[in-house]
Design an enzyme around this catalytic site. Structure first.
Site, PDB file in Angstrom:
ATOM      1  N   LYS A   1       4.699  58.352 -34.158  1.00 43.90           N
ATOM      2  CA  LYS A   1       5.114  58.985 -35.424  1.00 43.90           C
ATOM      3  C   LYS A   1       4.133  58.677 -36.551  1.00 43.90           C
ATOM      4  O   LYS A   1       3.666  59.574 -37.238  1.00 43.90           O
ATOM      5  CB  LYS A   1       6.510  58.500 -35.808  1.00 43.90           C
ATOM      6  CG  LYS A   1       6.884  58.722 -37.261  1.00 43.90           C
ATOM      7  CD  LYS A   1       8.221  58.113 -37.555  1.00 43.90           C
ATOM      8  CE  LYS A   1       8.537  57.644 -38.922  1.00 43.90           C
ATOM      9  NZ  LYS A   1       7.782  56.823 -39.732  1.00 43.90           N
ATOM     10  N   ASN A   2       3.819  57.388 -36.720  1.00 46.85           N
ATOM     11  CA  ASN A   2       3.047  57.035 -37.910  1.00 46.85           C
ATOM     12  C   ASN A   2       1.566  57.416 -37.805  1.00 46.85           C
ATOM     13  O   ASN A   2       0.867  57.434 -38.815  1.00 46.85           O
ATOM     14  CB  ASN A   2       3.239  55.549 -38.261  1.00 46.85           C
ATOM     15  CG  ASN A   2       4.641  55.326 -38.831  1.00 46.85           C
ATOM     16  OD1 ASN A   2       5.327  56.279 -39.203  1.00 46.85           O
ATOM     17  ND2 ASN A   2       5.069  54.066 -38.884  1.00 46.85           N
TER      18      ASN A   2
ATOM     19  N   CYS B   1      12.332  55.757 -45.851  1.00 43.88           N
ATOM     20  CA  CYS B   1      13.424  54.791 -45.731  1.00 43.88           C
ATOM     21  C   CYS B   1      13.569  53.985 -47.017  1.00 43.88           C
ATOM     22  O   CYS B   1      12.572  53.716 -47.698  1.00 43.88           O
ATOM     23  CB  CYS B   1      13.143  53.839 -44.565  1.00 43.88           C
ATOM     24  SG  CYS B   1      13.189  54.653 -42.977  1.00 43.88           S
TER      25      CYS B   1
ATOM     26  N   ARG C   1       9.176  51.146 -53.346  1.00 41.77           N
ATOM     27  CA  ARG C   1       8.045  51.436 -52.455  1.00 41.77           C
ATOM     28  C   ARG C   1       6.898  51.991 -53.305  1.00 41.77           C
ATOM     29  O   ARG C   1       6.702  53.193 -53.391  1.00 41.77           O
ATOM     30  CB  ARG C   1       8.457  52.407 -51.341  1.00 41.77           C
ATOM     31  CG  ARG C   1       9.446  51.780 -50.366  1.00 41.77           C
ATOM     32  CD  ARG C   1       9.741  52.659 -49.175  1.00 41.77           C
ATOM     33  NE  ARG C   1       8.644  52.742 -48.235  1.00 41.77           N
ATOM     34  CZ  ARG C   1       8.747  53.330 -47.038  1.00 41.77           C
ATOM     35  NH1 ARG C   1       9.892  53.847 -46.651  1.00 41.77           N
ATOM     36  NH2 ARG C   1       7.709  53.382 -46.231  1.00 41.77           N
TER      37      ARG C   1
ATOM     38  N   ASP D   1       8.609  47.143 -38.455  1.00 44.24           N
ATOM     39  CA  ASP D   1       9.390  48.267 -37.909  1.00 44.24           C
ATOM     40  C   ASP D   1      10.137  47.897 -36.629  1.00 44.24           C
ATOM     41  O   ASP D   1      10.884  48.712 -36.084  1.00 44.24           O
ATOM     42  CB  ASP D   1       8.478  49.481 -37.664  1.00 44.24           C
ATOM     43  CG  ASP D   1       7.918  50.036 -38.965  1.00 44.24           C
ATOM     44  OD1 ASP D   1       8.462  49.708 -40.038  1.00 44.24           O
ATOM     45  OD2 ASP D   1       6.926  50.791 -38.912  1.00 44.24           O
TER      46      ASP D   1
ATOM     47  N   ARG E   1      14.354  61.344 -37.496  1.00 39.17           N
ATOM     48  CA  ARG E   1      13.047  61.413 -38.155  1.00 39.17           C
ATOM     49  C   ARG E   1      11.966  60.798 -37.285  1.00 39.17           C
ATOM     50  O   ARG E   1      10.781  61.130 -37.434  1.00 39.17           O
ATOM     51  CB  ARG E   1      13.078  60.643 -39.486  1.00 39.17           C
ATOM     52  CG  ARG E   1      13.718  61.398 -40.631  1.00 39.17           C
ATOM     53  CD  ARG E   1      13.532  60.637 -41.941  1.00 39.17           C
ATOM     54  NE  ARG E   1      12.205  60.068 -41.983  1.00 39.17           N
ATOM     55  CZ  ARG E   1      11.908  58.837 -42.402  1.00 39.17           C
ATOM     56  NH1 ARG E   1      12.844  58.048 -42.844  1.00 39.17           N
ATOM     57  NH2 ARG E   1      10.671  58.397 -42.390  1.00 39.17           N
TER      58      ARG E   1
HETATM   59  N1  EPU Z   1       2.677  48.236 -51.313  1.00 39.67           N
HETATM   60  C1  EPU Z   1       2.334  48.044 -52.634  1.00 39.67           C
HETATM   61  N2  EPU Z   1       1.593  49.016 -53.252  1.00 39.67           N
HETATM   62  C2  EPU Z   1       1.187  50.134 -52.610  1.00 39.67           C
HETATM   63  C3  EPU Z   1       1.536  50.317 -51.262  1.00 39.67           C
HETATM   64  C4  EPU Z   1       2.292  49.338 -50.636  1.00 39.67           C
HETATM   65  O1  EPU Z   1       2.690  47.042 -53.250  1.00 39.67           O
HETATM   66  O2  EPU Z   1       0.518  50.964 -53.224  1.00 39.67           O
HETATM   67  C5  EPU Z   1       3.473  47.188 -50.619  1.00 39.67           C
HETATM   68  C6  EPU Z   1       4.826  47.706 -50.168  1.00 39.67           C
HETATM   69  O3  EPU Z   1       5.792  47.586 -51.203  1.00 39.67           O
HETATM   70  C7  EPU Z   1       5.103  46.832 -48.968  1.00 39.67           C
HETATM   71  C8  EPU Z   1       3.720  46.554 -48.384  1.00 39.67           C
HETATM   72  O4  EPU Z   1       2.789  46.856 -49.423  1.00 39.67           O
HETATM   73  O5  EPU Z   1       5.667  45.626 -49.391  1.00 39.67           O
HETATM   74  C9  EPU Z   1       3.350  47.368 -47.162  1.00 39.67           C
HETATM   75  O6  EPU Z   1       3.507  48.757 -47.425  1.00 39.67           O
HETATM   76  P1  EPU Z   1       2.652  49.873 -46.678  1.00 39.67           P
HETATM   77  O7  EPU Z   1       1.932  50.663 -47.697  1.00 39.67           O
HETATM   78  O8  EPU Z   1       1.860  49.248 -45.587  1.00 39.67           O
HETATM   79  O9  EPU Z   1       3.788  50.781 -46.040  1.00 39.67           O
HETATM   80  P2  EPU Z   1       3.828  52.362 -45.925  1.00 39.67           P
HETATM   81  O10 EPU Z   1       2.469  52.888 -45.710  1.00 39.67           O
HETATM   82  O11 EPU Z   1       4.654  52.914 -47.003  1.00 39.67           O
HETATM   83  C10 EPU Z   1       4.000  52.381 -43.337  1.00 39.67           C
HETATM   84  C11 EPU Z   1       4.941  52.937 -42.317  1.00 39.67           C
HETATM   85  C12 EPU Z   1       6.242  52.152 -42.346  1.00 39.67           C
HETATM   86  C13 EPU Z   1       5.943  50.668 -42.089  1.00 39.67           C
HETATM   87  C14 EPU Z   1       4.883  50.152 -43.058  1.00 39.67           C
HETATM   88  C15 EPU Z   1       4.428  48.747 -42.760  1.00 39.67           C
HETATM   89  C16 EPU Z   1       4.296  55.245 -42.264  1.00 39.67           C
HETATM   90  C17 EPU Z   1       4.629  56.654 -42.578  1.00 39.67           C
HETATM   91  N3  EPU Z   1       5.184  54.335 -42.626  1.00 39.67           N
HETATM   92  O12 EPU Z   1       4.643  52.519 -44.593  1.00 39.67           O
HETATM   93  O13 EPU Z   1       6.990  52.656 -41.258  1.00 39.67           O
HETATM   94  O14 EPU Z   1       7.101  49.912 -42.237  1.00 39.67           O
HETATM   95  O15 EPU Z   1       3.724  51.011 -43.036  1.00 39.67           O
HETATM   96  O16 EPU Z   1       3.920  48.673 -41.476  1.00 39.67           O
HETATM   97  O17 EPU Z   1       3.296  54.960 -41.643  1.00 39.67           O
HETATM   98  C18 EPU Z   1       8.895  53.241 -40.054  1.00 39.67           C
HETATM   99  O18 EPU Z   1       8.164  53.856 -39.272  1.00 39.67           O
HETATM  100  O19 EPU Z   1      10.102  52.999 -39.836  1.00 39.67           O
HETATM  101  C19 EPU Z   1       8.331  52.780 -41.324  1.00 39.67           C
HETATM  102  C20 EPU Z   1       9.074  52.460 -42.358  1.00 39.67           C
END
Ligand code: EPU
Length: 426
Positions: free
Chosen positions: A22-23, A117, A122, A305, A397
């Site tokens: 998915k990701n 989620c 976020r 995850d 999803r």
């Molecule tokens: N963060 C910041 N600033 C930013 C971006 C992130 O402070 O600009 C913080 C977040 O608050 C969090 C940490 O950095 O504490 C990690 O966030 P990240 O950006 O890595 O997460 P994401 O890209 O929003 C993806 C996956 C999530 C998974 C996370 C961590 C996708 C679409 N989503 O989210 O997947 O939990 O990386 O590995 O790739 C899931 O598949 O169930 C899911 C939630």
């Protein structure tokens, strides 16, 4: 509303085939917008996040042709729009990848803020920091994120937090920017490497994906490609934990065992027997799981995850386990649901103290988010009697054909529609 009805208490047995990640898919689909020619994407998972993205791509003007259930051809040549509305994004986190992809294509993007989620706040400040370093102006107004640049120019970006989304978005914006972009403290997840491989297969020049420093030398054009998405690490991990949690014996096929190392290590600590093959892992468990501690971390650490699923397994372990969530502040919302099923879990800030109980009890519960939903299914499969899981759109999803896959392993799980009209028609 649809829900899952599970009659649990039976060990899972057999083989399950893992779908595309998915990701990775949710990054690669927007990335197609950077191409000057049609692209064929294979091994796409049949999940609602993919459907939402394909619909959004069509609305942006791309031609989307479904070749078969896991293959699409996308022709982005006439994708002239640069706005992704709230309706098009439909609460997906990955809608933010349209920012990087549209900036890279048109030098401008207007995208509804990402949803996804609910783990508390976020932020996307690191994405914005990256776009600004490349020369874009970013403004958040009237509920939309606006990004615009005269020209994107390569730059060095140090991420203050290791962020999957920011790493991907900066790679997307930088692939066709002028000069060299260096992302430091980059995320190293398998889907980052998959996106880099995809972009490189279109003629991009990206090095270092999978390490903490990624170098992207911008190219003028990206050409069409035919590309197969990697297997889903988290879907695989979910079936592996489900096998152990039900005292089963399951071979999880079409996986990359290297991506599963941290999950395998922790399952072995709980007493599971894990055998690794080239593209499969077999997980067996007899008796009660042993306690163990878990701390979630960016890759190659234990993935956040997988946290709700493994915590569910530990809820019946012998002894007390401590699960520390170091990525998402709000990722323990599912605990309330597990306690309805008899789990003994105390959450204190970033940590959950899990005192193993003899067994979970069936009950009506809810999927509070995607992986929490997967955990509720595992809990339902562990508990004797009937468990119902509501709010399953979260699960749809990210998990392809989940009832079919669990049923093939011997689970008694059904998707039912319990919609009853408020007014009875004559
Ligand atoms: N963060 C910041 N600033 C930013 C971006 C992130 O402070 O600009 C913080 C977040 O608050 C969090 C940490 O950095 O504490 C990690 O966030 P990240 O950006 O890595 O997460 P994401 O890209 O929003 C993806 C996956 C999530 C998974 C996370 C961590 C996708 C679409 N989503 O989210 O997947 O939990 O990386 O590995 O790739 C899931 O598949 O169930 C899911 C939630």
């Amino acid at each position: 509303m649809e829900k899952f009805v599970i009659n649990g208490g039976k060990p899972l047995k057999g083989r399950v085939h893992i779908s595309g990640a998915k990701n990775a898919a949710v990054a690669i689909l927007p990335a197609v917008l950077l191409s000057d020619e049609p692209c064929i994407i294979e091994n796409l998972p049949q999940i609602s996040d993919v459907t939402t993205l394909l619909t959004a791509l069509s609305k942006l003007g791309a031609q989307v042709k479904i070749i078969n259930k896991s293959t699409v051809e996308i022709d982005p040549r006439h994708a002239s729009f640069f706005v992704v509305s709230k309706e098009m994004a439909q609460g997906m986190r990955a809608s933010s990848y349209f920012l990087g992809a549209l900036l890279g294509r048109h030098n401008k993007a207007r995208v509804a803020p990402p949803g996804g989620c609910d783990f508390g706040v976020r932020p996307i400040d690191q994405h914005i920091k990256g776009f600004e370093a490349l020369g874009a102006y970013v403004n958040i107004e009237n509920g939309m994120v606006d990004a615009m640049a005269k020209e994107l120019k390569g730059a060095s970006v140090y991420l203050d937090v290791v962020s999957v989304g920011a790493t991907i978005n900066i790679m997307l914006a930088a692939a066709k920017a002028k000069g060299l972009t260096v992302i430091e403290n980059a995320a190293r997840e398998p889907h980052i490497v998959d996106l880099a491989n995809f972009l490189n297969s279109m003629g991009a020049d990206i090095m270092g994906a999978g390490t903490g420093v990624i170098k992207i030398r911008g190219v003028e054009h990206l050409h069409g490609t035919q590309y197969g998405i990697i297997p889903d690490q988290i879907e695989a991990g979910t079936y592996m934990v489900a096998a152990a949690a039900t005292g089963g014996d399951v071979t999880v096929e079409n996986v990359t065992p290297k991506h599963l190392e941290s999950i395998i290590a922790k399952l072995v600590e709980t007493g599971a027997v894990v055998e690794q093959y080239d593209e499969a892992v077999r997980v067996r468990m007899t008796g009660r799981p042993k306690r163990c501690n878990i701390k979630t971390m960016p890759h190659p650490g234990f993935p956040t995850d997988m946290q709700p699923q493994i915590a569910t397994l530990l809820s019946v372990a012998e002894g007390t386990s401590i699960v520390t969530e170091d990525v998402w502040a709000g990722r323990f919302r599912y605990v309330e649901q597990l306690t309805i099923m008899g789990a003994d879990i105390q959450v204190d800030g970033k940590s959950a103290v899990i005192t193993g109980v003899n067994a979970l009890k069936s009950a009506p519960v809810r999927a509070v988010d995607l992986r929490a939903g997967a955990a509720m299914i595992i809990a339902g499969l562990m508990a004797k009697g009937e468990t119902t899981v509501e709010d399953i759109s979260h699960i749809d999803r990210g998990y392809e054909l989940i009832t079919e896959k669990f049923s093939a392993l011997g689970a008694d799980i059904k998707r039912v529609n319990d919609y009853t009209p408020a007014v009875k028609l004559a």
